[in-house]
Design a protein around this motif. Structure first.
Motif, PDB file in Angstrom:
ATOM      1  N   GLU A 221       0.812  -1.213   0.000  1.00 37.57           N
ATOM      2  CA  GLU A 221       0.000   0.000   0.000  1.00 37.57           C
ATOM      3  C   GLU A 221       0.845   1.263   0.000  1.00 37.57           C
ATOM      4  N   ASP A 222       2.146   1.126   0.287  1.00 37.81           N
ATOM      5  CA  ASP A 222       3.063   2.262   0.189  1.00 37.81           C
ATOM      6  C   ASP A 222       3.568   2.465  -1.231  1.00 37.81           C
ATOM      7  N   TYR A 224       3.602   3.105  -5.343  1.00 42.03           N
ATOM      8  CA  TYR A 224       2.830   3.907  -6.273  1.00 42.03           C
ATOM      9  C   TYR A 224       1.930   2.994  -7.106  1.00 42.03           C
ATOM     10  N   ALA A 413      -6.989   6.470   3.379  1.00 46.39           N
ATOM     11  CA  ALA A 413      -5.588   6.869   3.207  1.00 46.39           C
ATOM     12  C   ALA A 413      -4.922   6.051   2.106  1.00 46.39           C
ATOM     13  N   HIS A 416      -5.893   7.432  -1.376  1.00 45.74           N
ATOM     14  CA  HIS A 416      -5.466   8.775  -1.737  1.00 45.74           C
ATOM     15  C   HIS A 416      -3.961   8.955  -1.746  1.00 45.74           C
ATOM     16  N   ARG A 417      -3.211   7.894  -1.679  1.00 41.60           N
ATOM     17  CA  ARG A 417      -1.769   8.007  -1.890  1.00 41.60           C
ATOM     18  C   ARG A 417      -1.497   8.211  -3.371  1.00 41.60           C
ATOM     19  N   ARG A 431      -0.490  15.127  -8.343  1.00 39.26           N
ATOM     20  CA  ARG A 431      -0.959  13.852  -7.817  1.00 39.26           C
ATOM     21  C   ARG A 431      -2.342  13.547  -8.399  1.00 39.26           C
ATOM     22  N   PRO A 433      -4.855  10.973  -7.211  1.00 45.57           N
ATOM     23  CA  PRO A 433      -5.257   9.883  -6.309  1.00 45.57           C
ATOM     24  C   PRO A 433      -6.425   9.050  -6.861  1.00 45.57           C
TER      25      PRO A 433
END
Length: 435
Positions: A221-222, A224, A413, A416-417, A431, A433
């Motif tokens: 999830e970290d 891209y 969260a 929306h990264r 960005r 998201p």
């Protein structure tokens, strides 16, 4: 009786004339020089003529053999001219019965027995791998070497298992053709000996330690990626469904999302296996949803709206997410060879069965099997299991979700990264998201 020398040296005249051989066989010589074999005979009290073809294409010896065969038919009470017409018609019809035509008949006969997904796979494999090479060939003319040649082209793509499945489907077509009277043998039956053996299969890579699995989800999830792809990873981890079932998820399959018993009803036709097998275990697969799973669906709806598909393709919202999207994301997070999308099922099974042995209730192992859509061992109580075990299935789904998501950020969260790395300077990207 005629001789080849006499036939070759006889010149045409102004009018057609005959050269007699024996037993009613004769040669008609026309003014243009054509020489045509004929035979007179009587059938059912009527005088008839049988044509055998032109000389020298049909030589003297061949013409006599054809005459003798016609006389044998007469002895059996069969009109030689009618028999020839039937043979010609049968040959024409046989040429029309190509492999593709017969395969279409076989497919239509069997499609009602198959799940839609399986039927689509069968038709797609025939159109892609069989029809371009053997589809136009009359099925009665197909030989084992030609079928092996077709299967070799599939093997050359390193698709050994696909080649095996294609051979089985070709054999299924021939089984139907034999029953329909189109052919009397299956040339694909013995070709397995000429194909490459299946590679030895190992288990699909899967992380079966809870702490490591949660860390993997956090790392994924970290990365891209599209927000919907990240959500899909967490959702498949929570529900332990097969990747194809996740990708095809439609909004109308979800029930009571705002109530206390949210449910995902996956239609039988989208499930793996035959329709008979699914009827045996109750048809649709019911997936009780933990509140963490419902939260993901709520974020997905805000992200993309209430379109038909929950996890659509990046380029076309009417098509499912790419079958590689989740796997590629897991690989980019550093887990190539350690975990695959299908591995979440093994993760759920292993971790929850270990928990059931320590802290669960009697029968929880059977409930876990039902949650994975496995065929219950005790088929007599299948109907009861589906209804009677639902409260416990819902409880176990929540136990699993609580364990798995402990320490993870909320789905909002995750969604929306950023989907791409941010560049610097004037070319800095914004960005996105929601992409």
């Amino acid at each position: 009786m005629l001789s080849d020398v006499e036939i070759r040296t006889t010149k045409p005249k102004l009018k057609p004339f005959k050269l007699a051989d024996s037993n009613q066989l004769y040669l008609v010589i026309t003014p243009n020089g054509s020489k045509l074999w004929r035979m007179k005979y009587v059938f059912d009290g009527k005088e008839k003529t049988q044509s055998f073809g032109p000389y020298p294409l049909i030589g003297l010896s061949a013409a006599r053999q054809m005459r003798d065969e016609a006389r044998r038919l007469l002895l059996d009470g069969i009109d030689p001219a009618a028999a020839k017409r039937q043979q010609v018609q049968a040959s024409i019809e046989s040429s029309r019965l190509t492999f593709a035509v017969v395969a279409a008949e076989w497919f239509e006969l069997n499609r009602g027995k198959w799940a839609v997904r399986h039927g689509n796979d069968v038709l797609r494999s025939l159109k892609r791998d069989a029809f371009p090479h053997i589809g136009k060939i009359p099925i009665c003319e197909l030989t084992p070497p030609k079928i092996v040649e077709t299967l070799r082209l599939v093997e050359d793509r390193e698709a050994i298992e696909t080649a095996k499945r294609l051979r089985q489907r070709i054999s299924g077509v021939f089984g139907y053709a034999i029953a329909a009277g189109y052919v009397d043998r299956d040339p694909s039956e013995k070709v397995d000996a000429a194909l490459k053996p299946l590679p030895r299969k190992g288990h699909q890579p899967a992380i079966t330690d809870l702490a490591t699995l949660t860390k993997m989800l956090s790392d994924v999830e970290d990365e891209y990626a599209r927000g919907i792809t990240r959500l899909a990873v967490r959702f498949i981890a929570l529900t332990a469904v097969r990747p194809g079932e996740l990708r095809g998820a439609c909004w109308d399959e979800f029930e009571n999302l705002d109530g206390d018993k949210p449910l995902w009803r996956i239609p039988a036709e989208r499930m793996k296996g035959s329709l008979e097998r699914k009827v045996e275990v109750g048809g649709d697969h019911l997936v009780p949803l933990a509140h963490q799973s419902v939260a993901i669906l709520n974020v997905a709806r805000k992200l993309l709206g209430s379109r038909h598909l929950v996890f659509p393709n990046d380029r076309d919202v009417n098509r499912p997410m790419s079958e590689n999207a989740i796997g590629y994301l897991i690989n980019r997070a550093g887990y190539r060879g350690r975990h695959v999308p299908h591995g979440f099922r093994a993760s759920f099974s292993t971790i929850m069965n270990e928990w059931a042995n320590r802290d669960g209730a009697p029968g929880d192992r059977d409930v876990i099997d039902l949650m994975l859509a496995h065929v219950p061992r005790n088929k007599v109580e299948v109907a009861y299991n589906r209804a009677g075990y639902m409260p416990r299935r819902r409880e176990l789904a929540q136990v699993w979700a609580d364990k798995l998501t402990a320490g993870l950020v909320p789905p909002e969260a995750v969604a929306h990264r950023p989907s791409q790395p941010l560049s610097t300077g004037r070319s800095r990207r914004v960005r996105r998201p929601f992409s």
